[in-house]
Design an enzyme around this catalytic site. Structure first.
Site, PDB file in Angstrom:
ATOM      1  N   LYS A   1      37.885  46.424-104.241  1.00  0.00           N
ATOM      2  CA  LYS A   1      39.121  45.900-103.633  1.00  0.00           C
ATOM      3  C   LYS A   1      39.386  44.478-104.148  1.00  0.00           C
ATOM      4  O   LYS A   1      40.492  44.180-104.574  1.00  0.00           O
ATOM      5  CB  LYS A   1      38.968  45.893-102.112  1.00  0.00           C
ATOM      6  CG  LYS A   1      40.162  45.385-101.365  1.00  0.00           C
ATOM      7  CD  LYS A   1      39.962  45.510 -99.852  1.00  0.00           C
ATOM      8  CE  LYS A   1      41.151  44.919 -99.113  1.00  0.00           C
ATOM      9  NZ  LYS A   1      40.986  45.000 -97.652  1.00  0.00           N
TER      10      LYS A   1
ATOM     11  N   LYS B   1      26.369  35.258-100.519  1.00  0.00           N
ATOM     12  CA  LYS B   1      26.986  35.242-101.848  1.00  0.00           C
ATOM     13  C   LYS B   1      27.039  33.804-102.382  1.00  0.00           C
ATOM     14  O   LYS B   1      26.723  33.542-103.535  1.00  0.00           O
ATOM     15  CB  LYS B   1      28.404  35.817-101.779  1.00  0.00           C
ATOM     16  CG  LYS B   1      28.458  37.307-101.460  1.00  0.00           C
ATOM     17  CD  LYS B   1      29.909  37.783-101.370  1.00  0.00           C
ATOM     18  CE  LYS B   1      29.990  39.251-100.976  1.00  0.00           C
ATOM     19  NZ  LYS B   1      31.389  39.726-100.798  1.00  0.00           N
TER      20      LYS B   1
ATOM     21  N   HIS C   1       9.281  64.245 -88.987  1.00  0.00           N
ATOM     22  CA  HIS C   1       7.967  63.984 -89.601  1.00  0.00           C
ATOM     23  C   HIS C   1       7.888  62.554 -90.077  1.00  0.00           C
ATOM     24  O   HIS C   1       7.065  62.222 -90.935  1.00  0.00           O
ATOM     25  CB  HIS C   1       7.749  64.977 -90.746  1.00  0.00           C
ATOM     26  CG  HIS C   1       7.913  66.391 -90.315  1.00  0.00           C
ATOM     27  ND1 HIS C   1       6.899  67.137 -89.757  1.00  0.00           N
ATOM     28  CD2 HIS C   1       9.030  67.176 -90.275  1.00  0.00           C
ATOM     29  CE1 HIS C   1       7.366  68.340 -89.430  1.00  0.00           C
ATOM     30  NE2 HIS C   1       8.649  68.387 -89.731  1.00  0.00           N
TER      31      HIS C   1
ATOM     32  N   GLY D   1      37.401  47.597 -96.665  1.00  0.00           N
ATOM     33  CA  GLY D   1      36.536  48.307 -97.606  1.00  0.00           C
ATOM     34  C   GLY D   1      35.824  49.481 -96.973  1.00  0.00           C
ATOM     35  O   GLY D   1      35.849  50.591 -97.490  1.00  0.00           O
ATOM     36  N   ARG D   2      35.258  49.258 -95.755  1.00  0.00           N
ATOM     37  CA  ARG D   2      34.485  50.328 -95.127  1.00  0.00           C
ATOM     38  C   ARG D   2      35.357  51.428 -94.540  1.00  0.00           C
ATOM     39  O   ARG D   2      34.875  52.396 -93.984  1.00  0.00           O
ATOM     40  CB  ARG D   2      33.552  49.737 -94.076  1.00  0.00           C
ATOM     41  CG  ARG D   2      34.228  48.842 -93.060  1.00  0.00           C
ATOM     42  CD  ARG D   2      33.205  48.041 -92.272  1.00  0.00           C
ATOM     43  NE  ARG D   2      33.815  47.070 -91.373  1.00  0.00           N
ATOM     44  CZ  ARG D   2      34.183  45.841 -91.721  1.00  0.00           C
ATOM     45  NH1 ARG D   2      33.993  45.454 -93.001  1.00  0.00           N
ATOM     46  NH2 ARG D   2      34.745  45.005 -90.858  1.00  0.00           N
TER      47      ARG D   2
ATOM     48  N   GLU E   1      28.918  46.417 -89.983  1.00  0.00           N
ATOM     49  CA  GLU E   1      29.756  45.389 -90.604  1.00  0.00           C
ATOM     50  C   GLU E   1      30.999  45.141 -89.743  1.00  0.00           C
ATOM     51  O   GLU E   1      31.652  44.108 -89.847  1.00  0.00           O
ATOM     52  CB  GLU E   1      30.164  45.791 -92.025  1.00  0.00           C
ATOM     53  CG  GLU E   1      30.668  44.626 -92.859  1.00  0.00           C
ATOM     54  CD  GLU E   1      30.755  44.924 -94.344  1.00  0.00           C
ATOM     55  OE1 GLU E   1      31.734  45.574 -94.767  1.00  0.00           O
ATOM     56  OE2 GLU E   1      29.843  44.519 -95.097  1.00  0.00           O
TER      57      GLU E   1
ATOM     58  N   GLU F   1      27.972  42.414-108.064  1.00  0.00           N
ATOM     59  CA  GLU F   1      27.250  43.611-108.504  1.00  0.00           C
ATOM     60  C   GLU F   1      28.170  44.538-109.309  1.00  0.00           C
ATOM     61  O   GLU F   1      27.798  45.054-110.365  1.00  0.00           O
ATOM     62  CB  GLU F   1      26.701  44.383-107.291  1.00  0.00           C
ATOM     63  CG  GLU F   1      25.680  43.644-106.457  1.00  0.00           C
ATOM     64  CD  GLU F   1      26.308  42.867-105.303  1.00  0.00           C
ATOM     65  OE1 GLU F   1      27.516  42.530-105.386  1.00  0.00           O
ATOM     66  OE2 GLU F   1      25.591  42.611-104.320  1.00  0.00           O
TER      67      GLU F   1
END
Ligand code: F6P
Length: 562
Positions: A213, A519, A391, A274-275, A360, A219
């Site tokens: 966005k 950041k 497990h 974004g999410r 978030e 990254e």
């Protein structure tokens, strides 16, 4: 900040909160097993159907008074008005002065959706048309790579909401993947992630989609540059970039500077977080694999959940009930976390997506008025696919000191009906929620041990280790089978659950200032790691605390050894 000022009272100062606190004292000693034993028709009473999903919430620490009291609290927090406000496009993301209109991306009502007085639906529909044409041209092999071969692989480069939603949906809908195009997700700033993704790919038949966005995420940009290098070093030329690279972003200029042709850039809007962006062109990798029709079905499922969320009375409203039960446990039973347990291999990434969606959004400690919260808000979301979790961490769920409400997610039929497997998977899911609810008493543990011949002096001690308290709540979300529609409805359900909770807690569920500091600090650490003379430069060393200095020096010492 003084809460007696002009702002609405925090929810824990409302009379409805007090009523719930009193009610909790009634509920605390009650055993769910006894409530079921009383034959109260709990399963049908505490069950909601919506958008192809069924919610069994009967295994909760509630009686017939609880939900009405929680809904009273919701009304006192203006939840119905807030739902309308969100869908109306009001600036509910106050700190960024934006609407939160991910619902517009799946709006099949035919009604306009206004942002700054302008209907955004034409732009959304135009973008969807471009996505459909883009995917058709690639899937039909009209759009080919630089050596005129059809595309076989798509690499989606993105992180956070530009990764987790598309990855969840494309793996959840693997049974709907068309022939010929496989989707790979590259997110981490880790050479191993990049190496693993590119391994075995052929640049002639690989399409890259840069999903960001902001087009400013370290990254994603690093990975995109490295993929472009890989492409150019393995047969591609700069003229071929236009065929092999596209982008989804709200920062078109930066994408063009990267070298992506404008006609390959799909827009994102600042009123989609974004999410919450799976429904936008961020879903392009998914559409490339499952096709336009199935992607549209997914949007339709989300739309049906939107309609339910807007229309159903609070007491029969699935996202509202799930949200309020979460508040009940966080704020009246001190739950610190919530487990999401999909009993479906294809839904194995659901917990990771909901982690970002929930944590978030509601991982905040200041309300929209700037007041520090004096109550708990967003819980820690965790979980994993069943039955594997049994497990790994179900021991804690059954006997730990933590009180962890669970959501079991269960398709009643499998896309791969291998002999008896699904019956076993379903029996595991149902028995886990049953065990959490009913537990095992000391008397039961004693008689089991006695029957198995354990000698008496050992018996009591071991019996005490085997007691399972039970009375641990869970929801079971079940549906016929995972389809694009049910997956769309499921994801939208959790979006709205998070919204409900954010409203009750008074936080802004649509900003994420907490991720900025890391950041900012990262840039200085990165410079120090790359500097030739290490931290000999005292000015640079002074930037860091002793721990960070020590860690930087350890890294540099290792680097000097190589
Ligand atoms: O984690 C912070 C964040 O901004 C998320 O909200 C977002 O989904 C992710 O980083 C990626 O951001 P972008 O899509 O701008 O690269």
């Amino acid at each position: 900040m003084d809460s007696s000022s002009k702002f609405p009272l925090p929810f824990n100062q409302l009379s409805q909160f007090k009523s719930l606190s009193d009610h909790q004292k009634e509920i605390q000693p009650l055993k769910m097993a006894e409530l079921f034993a009383a034959g109260s028709g709990r399963f049908s009473a505490f069950n909601i159907k919506a958008a192809g999903l069924n919610l069994d919430y009967s295994k909760n620490r509630i009686n017939d008074k609880t939900i009405p009291l929680l809904c009273d609290l919701a009304r006192a927090c203006s939840l119905p008005e807030s739902i309308k406000s969100m869908f109306n496009g009001d600036l509910i993301n106050q700190s960024e002065n934006r609407p939160a209109l991910h619902s517009a991306l799946r709006n099949f009502s035919g009604e306009p959706v206004l942002v700054d007085g302008k209907d955004v639906m034409p732009e959304i529909q135009k973008t969807m048309k471009r996505m459909k044409e883009f995917c058709w041209s690639i899937r039909s092999k009209h759009w080919r790579g630089f050596s005129n071969k059809p595309f076989k692989d798509v690499v989606s480069i993105g992180i956070g909401g530009s990764f987790l939603g598309p990855k969840l949906a494309s793996e959840a809908l693997k049974p709907y993947w068309g022939k010929g195009i496989a989707c790979h997700y590259l997110a981490n700033i880790d050479g191993s992630d990049l190496t693993e993704v590119l391994q075995g790919l052929n640049p002639e038949t690989t399409l890259f989609i840069v999903q960001s966005k902001s087009f400013n995420t370290q990254e994603t940009l690093k990975n995109a540059n490295e993929c472009r290098e890989w492409f150019l070093l393995n047969g591609g030329t700069t003229d071929d970039l236009a065929r092999h690279f596209s982008a989804v972003t709200s920062n078109v200029e930066k994408a063009k500077q990267f070298g992506i042709n404008e006609q390959n850039i799909f827009p994102m809007w600042d009123w989609v977080g974004g999410r919450y962006s799976l429904w936008s062109a961020i879903g392009l990798p998914l559409m490339l694999t499952i096709g336009y029709k199935n992607f549209r079905e997914m949007l339709l499922g989300a739309y049906e959940m939107d309609c339910h969320f807007q229309e159903a009375p609070l007491e029969q409203n699935m996202p509202v009930i799930m949200g309020l039960l979460g508040v009940w446990y966080v704020n009246f039973f001190n739950a610190q976390s919530h487990a999401v347990l999909p009993y479906d291999h294809y839904l194995r990434n659901l917990p990771s997506h909901i982690q970002q969606l929930d944590m978030e959004s509601n991982g905040k400690s200041v309300d929209v008025y700037g007041r520090t919260l004096d109550y708990q808000a967003g819980p820690i979301i965790w979980g994993g696919v069943g039955s594997n979790g049994q497990h790994a961490y179900h021991q804690l769920l059954h006997q730990g000191t933590q009180f962890v409400p669970c959501d079991f997610i269960l398709p009643l039929t499998s896309h791969n009906p291998v002999d008896q497997f699904h019956e076993l998977l379903v029996s595991n899911c149902l028995s886990q929620s049953q065990a959490l609810m009913q537990g095992k008493s000391l008397a039961q543990a004693r008689s089991e041990l006695a029957d198995s011949g354990v000698d008496s002096d050992q018996l009591e001690t071991v019996a005490l280790q085997k007691v399972i308290s039970g009375n641990r709540p869970s929801n079971t979300l079940y549906f016929d089978i995972s389809t694009p529609k049910t997956v769309g409805a499921l994801i939208a359900l959790y979006e709205h659950k998070v919204f409900v909770q954010g409203k009750i807690w008074g936080v802004n569920s649509f900003d994420q200032w907490g991720v900025e500091l890391g950041k900012q600090l990262g840039d200085k650490v990165h410079d120090a790691l790359l500097s030739e003379d290490g931290l000999a430069d005292n000015a640079m060393a002074a930037e860091f605390d002793e721990s960070t200095q020590g860690l930087i020096e350890a890294f540099q010492a290792m680097k000097n050894k190589l």
